[in-house]
Design a protein around this motif. Structure first.
Motif, PDB file in Angstrom:
ATOM      1  N   GLY A   1       0.767  -1.233   0.000  1.00 33.41           N
ATOM      2  CA  GLY A   1       0.000   0.000   0.000  1.00 33.41           C
ATOM      3  C   GLY A   1       0.796   1.279   0.000  1.00 33.41           C
ATOM      4  N   LEU A   2       1.187   1.716  -1.181  1.00 32.69           N
ATOM      5  CA  LEU A   2       1.841   3.024  -1.288  1.00 32.69           C
ATOM      6  C   LEU A   2       0.861   4.113  -0.876  1.00 32.69           C
ATOM      7  CD1 LEU A   2       3.744   2.914  -4.709  1.00 32.69           C
ATOM      8  CD2 LEU A   2       4.737   2.955  -2.433  1.00 32.69           C
ATOM      9  N   PRO A   3       1.338   5.194  -0.276  1.00 37.86           N
ATOM     10  CA  PRO A   3       0.443   6.310   0.039  1.00 37.86           C
ATOM     11  C   PRO A   3      -0.201   6.862  -1.235  1.00 37.86           C
ATOM     12  CG  PRO A   3       2.590   6.624   1.063  1.00 37.86           C
ATOM     13  CD  PRO A   3       2.705   5.449   0.134  1.00 37.86           C
ATOM     14  N   CYS A   4      -1.352   7.465  -1.083  1.00 34.65           N
ATOM     15  CA  CYS A   4      -2.051   8.045  -2.229  1.00 34.65           C
ATOM     16  C   CYS A   4      -1.513   9.444  -2.505  1.00 34.65           C
ATOM     17  CB  CYS A   4      -3.549   8.132  -1.947  1.00 34.65           C
ATOM     18  SG  CYS A   4      -4.308   6.507  -1.783  1.00 34.65           S
ATOM     19  N   GLY A   5      -1.709   9.882  -3.723  1.00 38.68           N
ATOM     20  CA  GLY A   5      -1.317  11.228  -4.101  1.00 38.68           C
ATOM     21  C   GLY A   5      -0.333  11.223  -5.244  1.00 38.68           C
ATOM     22  N   ALA A   6      -0.078  12.406  -5.739  1.00 43.05           N
ATOM     23  CA  ALA A   6       0.848  12.549  -6.857  1.00 43.05           C
ATOM     24  C   ALA A   6       2.253  12.191  -6.405  1.00 43.05           C
ATOM     25  CB  ALA A   6       0.808  13.987  -7.372  1.00 43.05           C
ATOM     26  N   LYS A   7       2.951  11.510  -7.277  1.00 43.07           N
ATOM     27  CA  LYS A   7       4.347  11.185  -6.984  1.00 43.07           C
ATOM     28  C   LYS A   7       5.160  12.451  -7.123  1.00 43.07           C
ATOM     29  CE  LYS A   7       3.899   6.409  -8.447  1.00 43.07           C
ATOM     30  NZ  LYS A   7       4.274   5.402  -9.440  1.00 43.07           N
ATOM     31  N   GLY A   8       6.118  12.601  -6.246  1.00 44.68           N
ATOM     32  CA  GLY A   8       6.962  13.786  -6.250  1.00 44.68           C
ATOM     33  C   GLY A   8       8.356  13.465  -6.735  1.00 44.68           C
ATOM     34  N   GLU A   9       9.302  13.931  -6.000  1.00 42.99           N
ATOM     35  CA  GLU A   9      10.695  13.768  -6.374  1.00 42.99           C
ATOM     36  C   GLU A   9      11.238  12.428  -5.869  1.00 42.99           C
ATOM     37  OE1 GLU A   9      14.457  16.766  -6.470  1.00 42.99           O
ATOM     38  OE2 GLU A   9      13.240  16.749  -4.660  1.00 42.99           O
ATOM     39  N   ALA A  10      12.188  11.863  -6.613  1.00 38.60           N
ATOM     40  CA  ALA A  10      12.964  10.700  -6.174  1.00 38.60           C
ATOM     41  C   ALA A  10      14.413  11.076  -6.432  1.00 38.60           C
ATOM     42  CB  ALA A  10      12.560   9.459  -6.943  1.00 38.60           C
ATOM     43  N   ARG A  11      15.085  11.528  -5.387  1.00 38.26           N
ATOM     44  CA  ARG A  11      16.441  12.058  -5.548  1.00 38.26           C
ATOM     45  C   ARG A  11      17.467  11.144  -4.880  1.00 38.26           C
ATOM     46  NH1 ARG A  11      17.040  17.876  -3.501  1.00 38.26           N
ATOM     47  NH2 ARG A  11      17.454  16.837  -1.546  1.00 38.26           N
ATOM     48  N   HIS A  12      18.427  10.715  -5.681  1.00 33.61           N
ATOM     49  CA  HIS A  12      19.527   9.895  -5.175  1.00 33.61           C
ATOM     50  C   HIS A  12      20.451  10.732  -4.299  1.00 33.61           C
ATOM     51  CE1 HIS A  12      18.217   7.143  -8.299  1.00 33.61           C
ATOM     52  NE2 HIS A  12      19.059   6.234  -7.839  1.00 33.61           N
ATOM     53  N   ALA A  13      21.264  10.054  -3.511  1.00 32.27           N
ATOM     54  CA  ALA A  13      22.269  10.718  -2.686  1.00 32.27           C
ATOM     55  C   ALA A  13      23.220  11.507  -3.586  1.00 32.27           C
ATOM     56  CB  ALA A  13      23.041   9.687  -1.872  1.00 32.27           C
ATOM     57  N   GLU A  14      23.794  12.545  -3.044  1.00 33.60           N
ATOM     58  CA  GLU A  14      24.670  13.452  -3.795  1.00 33.60           C
ATOM     59  C   GLU A  14      25.839  12.734  -4.477  1.00 33.60           C
ATOM     60  OE1 GLU A  14      25.528  16.931  -5.523  1.00 33.60           O
ATOM     61  OE2 GLU A  14      23.828  16.652  -4.163  1.00 33.60           O
ATOM     62  N   ALA A  15      26.335  11.658  -3.904  1.00 32.60           N
ATOM     63  CA  ALA A  15      27.474  10.935  -4.465  1.00 32.60           C
ATOM     64  C   ALA A  15      27.214  10.442  -5.888  1.00 32.60           C
ATOM     65  CB  ALA A  15      27.866   9.763  -3.568  1.00 32.60           C
ATOM     66  N   PHE A  16      25.957  10.212  -6.231  1.00 33.39           N
ATOM     67  CA  PHE A  16      25.625   9.735  -7.576  1.00 33.39           C
ATOM     68  C   PHE A  16      25.887  10.799  -8.646  1.00 33.39           C
ATOM     69  CE2 PHE A  16      23.476   6.543  -5.108  1.00 33.39           C
ATOM     70  CZ  PHE A  16      23.612   5.403  -5.874  1.00 33.39           C
ATOM     71  N   ALA A  17      25.918  12.068  -8.259  1.00 33.06           N
ATOM     72  CA  ALA A  17      26.146  13.144  -9.212  1.00 33.06           C
ATOM     73  C   ALA A  17      27.510  13.004  -9.886  1.00 33.06           C
ATOM     74  CB  ALA A  17      26.045  14.513  -8.522  1.00 33.06           C
ATOM     75  N   ALA A  18      28.489  12.477  -9.191  1.00 33.95           N
ATOM     76  CA  ALA A  18      29.830  12.286  -9.777  1.00 33.95           C
ATOM     77  C   ALA A  18      29.801  11.308 -10.938  1.00 33.95           C
ATOM     78  CB  ALA A  18      30.805  11.808  -8.704  1.00 33.95           C
ATOM     79  N   LEU A  19      28.839  10.383 -10.933  1.00 34.24           N
ATOM     80  CA  LEU A  19      28.750   9.420 -12.029  1.00 34.24           C
ATOM     81  C   LEU A  19      28.357  10.100 -13.331  1.00 34.24           C
ATOM     82  CD1 LEU A  19      26.967   6.414 -10.302  1.00 34.24           C
ATOM     83  CD2 LEU A  19      29.401   6.747 -10.707  1.00 34.24           C
ATOM     84  N   SER A  20      27.393  11.010 -13.272  1.00 32.68           N
ATOM     85  CA  SER A  20      26.970  11.696 -14.493  1.00 32.68           C
ATOM     86  C   SER A  20      28.008  12.719 -14.944  1.00 32.68           C
ATOM     87  CB  SER A  20      25.594  12.344 -14.307  1.00 32.68           C
ATOM     88  OG  SER A  20      25.617  13.239 -13.227  1.00 32.68           O
ATOM     89  N   GLU A  21      28.741  13.295 -14.001  1.00 33.51           N
ATOM     90  CA  GLU A  21      29.797  14.259 -14.369  1.00 33.51           C
ATOM     91  C   GLU A  21      30.968  13.568 -15.055  1.00 33.51           C
ATOM     92  OE1 GLU A  21      30.842  16.044 -10.659  1.00 33.51           O
ATOM     93  OE2 GLU A  21      28.913  17.072 -10.470  1.00 33.51           O
ATOM     94  N   ASP A  22      31.187  12.297 -14.709  1.00 32.84           N
ATOM     95  CA  ASP A  22      32.331  11.526 -15.222  1.00 32.84           C
ATOM     96  C   ASP A  22      31.985  10.803 -16.518  1.00 32.84           C
ATOM     97  OD1 ASP A  22      34.983  10.585 -15.015  1.00 32.84           O
ATOM     98  OD2 ASP A  22      34.299   8.707 -14.148  1.00 32.84           O
ATOM     99  N   ALA A  23      30.720  10.839 -16.921  1.00 30.77           N
ATOM    100  CA  ALA A  23      30.286  10.080 -18.114  1.00 30.77           C
ATOM    101  C   ALA A  23      30.878  10.638 -19.394  1.00 30.77           C
ATOM    102  CB  ALA A  23      28.766  10.076 -18.192  1.00 30.77           C
TER     103      ALA A  23
END
Length: 174
Positions: free
Chosen positions: A152-174
């Motif tokens: 049972g997921l809560p009802c309502g519009a889905k919002g943000e799904a943000r990964h931890a900041e460390a994941f940002a280095a992966l896209s910068e290094d791509a």
């Protein structure tokens, strides 16, 4: 030969580093788990070891995420990375690691687990692109999936799904 899945301990740092540097060519991928730990975002690391020799075979990491549904924050985690040494691939090690991570996060009360990967592989564990659809994420798309860990997921519009900041280095290094 059988595999044992166990939580990583500080003494396992060299084995973790060995698996990550062997499995990932880019330095940012190999450093991801270490950065997650430094930042305090690492929730769990499980190691697969040969039961007889105690040799490391692979690992899975789980980190905190920020996610919301209907404007309310929900407990969510990211499954990444999953890394198995080449000589142990296609032996069920990855499957055992992922199943154990799911079980532990379900028991810990996390509501959602997100993964970025091949749907044909992750769907067998219950991950679905449909569950992740509607979440605003840098990784939104056909390889962004989620697994509902509790009923049972809560009802309502889905919002943000943000990964931890460390994941940002992966896209910068791509």
């Amino acid at each position: 030969m059988s595999t044992v899945i166990q939580p990583a301990r500080p003494i396992d740092a060299a084995d973790i580093d060995h698996v990550l540097t062997t499995c990932f060519a880019r330095p940012s991928e190999a450093m991801l788990v270490k950065q997650l730990a430094i930042d305090g975002d690492l929730v769990l690391v499980l190691l697969a070891r040969d039961e007889d020799s105690n040799a490391v075979e692979g690992l899975v990491a789980v980190s905190r995420m920020e996610a919301s549904i209907g404007g309310d924050s929900v407990p969510a985690v990211a499954l990444a990375p999953v890394a198995v040494l080449p000589e142990h691939r296609r032996t069920g090690v990855a499957e055992a690691l992922i199943a154990a991570a799911i079980e532990r996060m379900r028991a810990a009360g996390a509501l959602l687990m997100f993964v970025l990967g091949e749907p044909g592989f992750y769907e067998r564990f219950g991950f679905e692109t449909a569950t992740a659809e509607g979440f605003d994420s840098l990784y939104a798309g056909p390889f962004f999936m989620a697994l509902e860990l509790q009923d049972g997921l809560p009802c309502g519009a889905k919002g943000e799904a943000r990964h931890a900041e460390a994941f940002a280095a992966l896209s910068e290094d791509a």
